[in-house]
Design an enzyme around this catalytic site. Sequence first.
Site, PDB file in Angstrom:
ATOM      1  N   ASP A 103      93.300  34.762  96.454  1.00  0.00           N
ATOM      2  CA  ASP A 103      92.167  35.918  95.908  1.00  0.00           C
ATOM      3  C   ASP A 103      91.597  35.034  94.808  1.00  0.00           C
ATOM      4  OD1 ASP A 103      90.577  38.115  96.161  1.00  0.00           O
ATOM      5  OD2 ASP A 103      91.993  39.143  94.809  1.00  0.00           O
ATOM      6  N   HIS A 104      90.148  34.893  94.964  1.00  0.00           N
ATOM      7  CA  HIS A 104      89.475  34.365  93.680  1.00  0.00           C
ATOM      8  C   HIS A 104      90.094  33.102  93.190  1.00  0.00           C
ATOM      9  CE1 HIS A 104      87.035  37.854  93.223  1.00  0.00           C
ATOM     10  NE2 HIS A 104      88.008  38.536  93.228  1.00  0.00           N
ATOM     11  N   HIS A 137      85.754  45.610  90.457  1.00  0.00           N
ATOM     12  CA  HIS A 137      87.144  45.595  90.505  1.00  0.00           C
ATOM     13  C   HIS A 137      87.773  46.641  89.683  1.00  0.00           C
ATOM     14  CE1 HIS A 137      86.373  41.100  91.752  1.00  0.00           C
ATOM     15  NE2 HIS A 137      87.251  41.670  92.781  1.00  0.00           N
ATOM     16  N   GLY A 138      88.704  47.383  89.964  1.00  0.00           N
ATOM     17  CA  GLY A 138      89.357  48.435  89.108  1.00  0.00           C
ATOM     18  C   GLY A 138      88.617  49.478  89.059  1.00  0.00           C
ATOM     19  N   HIS A 141      84.515  43.298  98.188  1.00  0.00           N
ATOM     20  CA  HIS A 141      85.548  43.173  96.875  1.00  0.00           C
ATOM     21  C   HIS A 141      85.516  44.525  96.180  1.00  0.00           C
ATOM     22  CE1 HIS A 141      87.005  38.918  96.642  1.00  0.00           C
ATOM     23  NE2 HIS A 141      86.170  38.938  97.608  1.00  0.00           N
ATOM     24  N   ASN A 183      89.067  44.310 100.408  1.00  0.00           N
ATOM     25  CA  ASN A 183      90.079  44.200  99.443  1.00  0.00           C
ATOM     26  C   ASN A 183      90.441  45.311  98.627  1.00  0.00           C
ATOM     27  OD1 ASN A 183      89.517  41.598 100.193  1.00  0.00           O
ATOM     28  ND2 ASN A 183      88.987  40.571  98.151  1.00  0.00           N
ATOM     29  N   ASN A 185      93.381  46.482  95.847  1.00  0.00           N
ATOM     30  CA  ASN A 185      94.426  46.066  95.006  1.00  0.00           C
ATOM     31  C   ASN A 185      94.647  47.262  94.145  1.00  0.00           C
ATOM     32  OD1 ASN A 185      96.280  44.565  93.307  1.00  0.00           O
ATOM     33  ND2 ASN A 185      94.556  43.671  92.260  1.00  0.00           N
TER      34      ASN A 185
END
Length: 291
Positions: A88-89, A184-185, A212, A234, A236
């Site tokens: 990832d990334h 993200h987050g 993402h 994705n 997380n």
Amino acid sequence: MSRTRCVNMTQMLQKAFEEHYAVGQFNINNVEWTKAVLQVAQETKTPVILGVTSSAATYMGGWNTVVGLVNGLMEDLDITVPVALHVDHGGSYEICKAAIDAGFTSVMIDGSHLPLDENIAVVKKVVDYAHPRGVSVEAELGRVGGQEDGAMVAENMYAIPEECVRLVNDTHVDFLAPALGSVHGPYHGKPKLGFKEMKEIADLVKIPLVLHGGSGIPDEQLHMAIERGTAKININTECQQAWTGVVREILSTNDKVYDPRKIIGPGAEKGIKKVVVEKATTFGSLGKATY
Ligand code: 13P
């Protein structure tokens, strides 16, 4: 243990793209976490992608450690559904090469912070190394905001359709993650994704798109993304929050517990498994590992 049972993402994402569902990438951090994702995948006959950032790999020991861990679990738990082990990334050609050499079956080369020509050049270099080795490649254009591996990233920046076409045509990359408003987050307020642009890009590039920053996006927006060519989502943060919620509850209600298996084990059993089932259900990938 001979060769890996993991596969690249090509077949699983092409099928998802054609049948209008998305395969979940779940980022992993340790053995309990990885085992939980694999067990759910096997029990529910669901294809999954295990996502590993450079810092997560370093945390666990390195790329070889992660490959050994995943291959061992695949063998010991007799996992037969399609599982891709994906960087990832990946921040450079060298990072992607190291992961491929260790046994990763898929990589993301993230040159999204570079000028277009440099992004294209590094993606092409990774594709040229990965494809002859049977490894699939994801690239990104634009900028996903929020946190990445604990660090704050700049503001959102939308991917430009013409640049997406150039990158895909010049590199023959397999999948594209066009940044279109996701972060993200945790989201502050309701996510606002560029669905019009997503459809435009999907129609132009004709390869599976990747979303993402999937945590915290409402189900109806996830469905809209899937309808517009997104075949990989994705997740997380939601796994991290679920895990930590369970572990925090155990520690705050039982001050006698000291066996780590009784503290972190339930984080995977009760937290991670629930998120993976819920997300795979929403994405439409639950039970799709019938090939
Ligand atoms: P979230 O942490 O927002 O779920 O994003 C995950 C991701 O996009 C990893 O690349």
